[in-house]
Design a protein around this motif. Structure first.
Motif, PDB file in Angstrom:
ATOM      1  N   PRO A  11      38.838  46.956  30.151  1.00 11.13           N
ATOM      2  CA  PRO A  11      38.942  45.508  30.355  1.00 11.13           C
ATOM      3  C   PRO A  11      39.555  45.247  31.725  1.00 11.13           C
ATOM      4  O   PRO A  11      40.419  46.010  32.177  1.00 11.13           O
ATOM      5  N   PRO A  12      39.135  44.185  32.409  1.00 15.86           N
ATOM      6  CA  PRO A  12      39.749  43.879  33.698  1.00 15.86           C
ATOM      7  C   PRO A  12      41.167  43.355  33.498  1.00 15.86           C
ATOM      8  O   PRO A  12      41.487  42.775  32.450  1.00 15.86           O
ATOM      9  N   ILE A  13      41.999  43.574  34.492  1.00 16.65           N
ATOM     10  CA  ILE A  13      43.348  42.997  34.503  1.00 16.65           C
ATOM     11  C   ILE A  13      43.245  41.718  35.316  1.00 16.65           C
ATOM     12  O   ILE A  13      42.979  41.753  36.525  1.00 16.65           O
ATOM     13  N   LEU A  14      43.420  40.576  34.644  1.00 16.15           N
ATOM     14  CA  LEU A  14      43.195  39.263  35.250  1.00 16.15           C
ATOM     15  C   LEU A  14      44.468  38.434  35.255  1.00 16.15           C
ATOM     16  O   LEU A  14      45.320  38.589  34.371  1.00 16.15           O
ATOM     17  N   SER A  15      44.573  37.517  36.193  1.00 10.67           N
ATOM     18  CA  SER A  15      45.626  36.506  36.137  1.00 10.67           C
ATOM     19  C   SER A  15      45.222  35.480  35.087  1.00 10.67           C
ATOM     20  O   SER A  15      44.036  35.366  34.731  1.00 10.67           O
ATOM     21  N   GLY A  16      46.178  34.706  34.606  1.00  3.43           N
ATOM     22  CA  GLY A  16      45.850  33.638  33.662  1.00  3.43           C
ATOM     23  C   GLY A  16      44.841  32.680  34.236  1.00  3.43           C
ATOM     24  O   GLY A  16      43.894  32.250  33.559  1.00  3.43           O
ATOM     25  N   LYS A  17      45.008  32.342  35.503  1.00  2.00           N
ATOM     26  CA  LYS A  17      44.099  31.407  36.184  1.00  2.00           C
ATOM     27  C   LYS A  17      42.668  31.936  36.189  1.00  2.00           C
ATOM     28  O   LYS A  17      41.717  31.177  35.986  1.00  2.00           O
ATOM     29  N   ASP A  18      42.516  33.247  36.398  1.00  2.00           N
ATOM     30  CA  ASP A  18      41.175  33.809  36.520  1.00  2.00           C
ATOM     31  C   ASP A  18      40.453  33.954  35.179  1.00  2.00           C
ATOM     32  O   ASP A  18      39.273  34.308  35.158  1.00  2.00           O
ATOM     33  N   THR A  19      41.120  33.647  34.083  1.00  5.14           N
ATOM     34  CA  THR A  19      40.456  33.666  32.772  1.00  5.14           C
ATOM     35  C   THR A  19      39.864  32.302  32.411  1.00  5.14           C
ATOM     36  O   THR A  19      39.181  32.182  31.396  1.00  5.14           O
ATOM     37  N   THR A  20      40.111  31.279  33.243  1.00  3.08           N
ATOM     38  CA  THR A  20      39.720  29.914  32.871  1.00  3.08           C
ATOM     39  C   THR A  20      38.685  29.270  33.793  1.00  3.08           C
ATOM     40  O   THR A  20      38.360  28.102  33.607  1.00  3.08           O
ATOM     41  N   HIS A  21      38.160  29.994  34.759  1.00  2.00           N
ATOM     42  CA  HIS A  21      37.209  29.394  35.702  1.00  2.00           C
ATOM     43  C   HIS A  21      35.878  29.066  35.007  1.00  2.00           C
ATOM     44  O   HIS A  21      35.438  29.789  34.110  1.00  2.00           O
ATOM     45  N   PRO A  22      35.205  28.002  35.457  1.00  4.06           N
ATOM     46  CA  PRO A  22      33.937  27.602  34.845  1.00  4.06           C
ATOM     47  C   PRO A  22      32.766  28.498  35.264  1.00  4.06           C
ATOM     48  O   PRO A  22      32.838  29.239  36.243  1.00  4.06           O
ATOM     49  N   LEU A  23      31.689  28.370  34.502  1.00  2.00           N
ATOM     50  CA  LEU A  23      30.428  29.024  34.835  1.00  2.00           C
ATOM     51  C   LEU A  23      29.787  28.308  36.025  1.00  2.00           C
ATOM     52  O   LEU A  23      30.075  27.139  36.297  1.00  2.00           O
ATOM     53  N   LEU A  24      28.872  28.989  36.693  1.00  9.96           N
ATOM     54  CA  LEU A  24      28.152  28.406  37.818  1.00  9.96           C
ATOM     55  C   LEU A  24      27.451  27.109  37.413  1.00  9.96           C
ATOM     56  O   LEU A  24      27.476  26.127  38.147  1.00  9.96           O
TER      57      LEU A  24
END
Length: 187
Positions: A162-175
């Protein structure tokens, strides 16, 4: 040496290294030479990140409006899988992406102009990434794109981890859910 990629506005740069018994010398940026080869951004800020573990995934990030950033990225310790995604509405390559492996050994750089989301995944522990940007960081205009958007189809080299992500990077929208932040100018 400068190599336009499958999206020609993105340029892979392979600076020449001069090796001898002491190690090497390398010119990592010369404005006149870079400009001659399509790297036209005027850089105003340098950033440096350290990722402690492999499979840290940072992105996909971009800024909008007058804060939109061009970036010149290089990995100075370790190795990364670097990605840029075209966000320019009307572009023949809208939603397409370019990848490059940037390592301390190869010394390669990737130029990503405005209108693209950018991110990377670390391939080694203790990975350092340094990059120049053309505008200052502006939290009010900071945006992101889902790193795992199936419509983009980035094959991240996570090797089943699994990638190690910031909280912010788990919430970005789809294209498909992004507003039209950038327009293709036809050039």
């Amino acid at each position: 040496m400068f190599f336009p990629q499958s999206i020609p506005e993105i340029i892979l740069i392979k600076p020449r290294r001069f090796n001898d018994a002491r190690g090497y010398f390398c010119e990592t940026y010369r404005e006149s030479s870079y400009r001659e080869h399509g790297v036209t951004a005027a850089f105003v800020q340098d950033n440096h990140s350290l990722s402690d573990a492999p499979f840290v995934l940072r992105g996909l990030h971009f800024q909008i409006g007058a804060s939109a950033q061009a970036k010149l990225i290089r990995c100075t310790r370790g190795a990364i899988f670097d990605v840029a995604v075209d966000l320019r509405q009307g572009s023949p390559t809208f939603g397409a992406h370019v990848t490059a492996e940037l390592t301390e050994q190869n010394g390669h750089q990737l130029y990503v102009p405005t209108g693209f989301a950018h991110g990377f995944c670390t391939l080694t522990a203790n990975c350092e990434v340094q990059y120049k940007v053309s505008t200052y960081y502006d939290p009010a205009n900071d945006r992101g794109l889902a790193w795992d958007d199936p419509s983009i189809g980035i094959e991240w080299p996570l090797q089943g981890n699994p990638p190690i992500l910031s909280g912010k990077d788990t919430t970005h929208p789809l294209l498909s859910d992004l507003p039209a932040y950038f327009q293709y100018d036809g050039a």
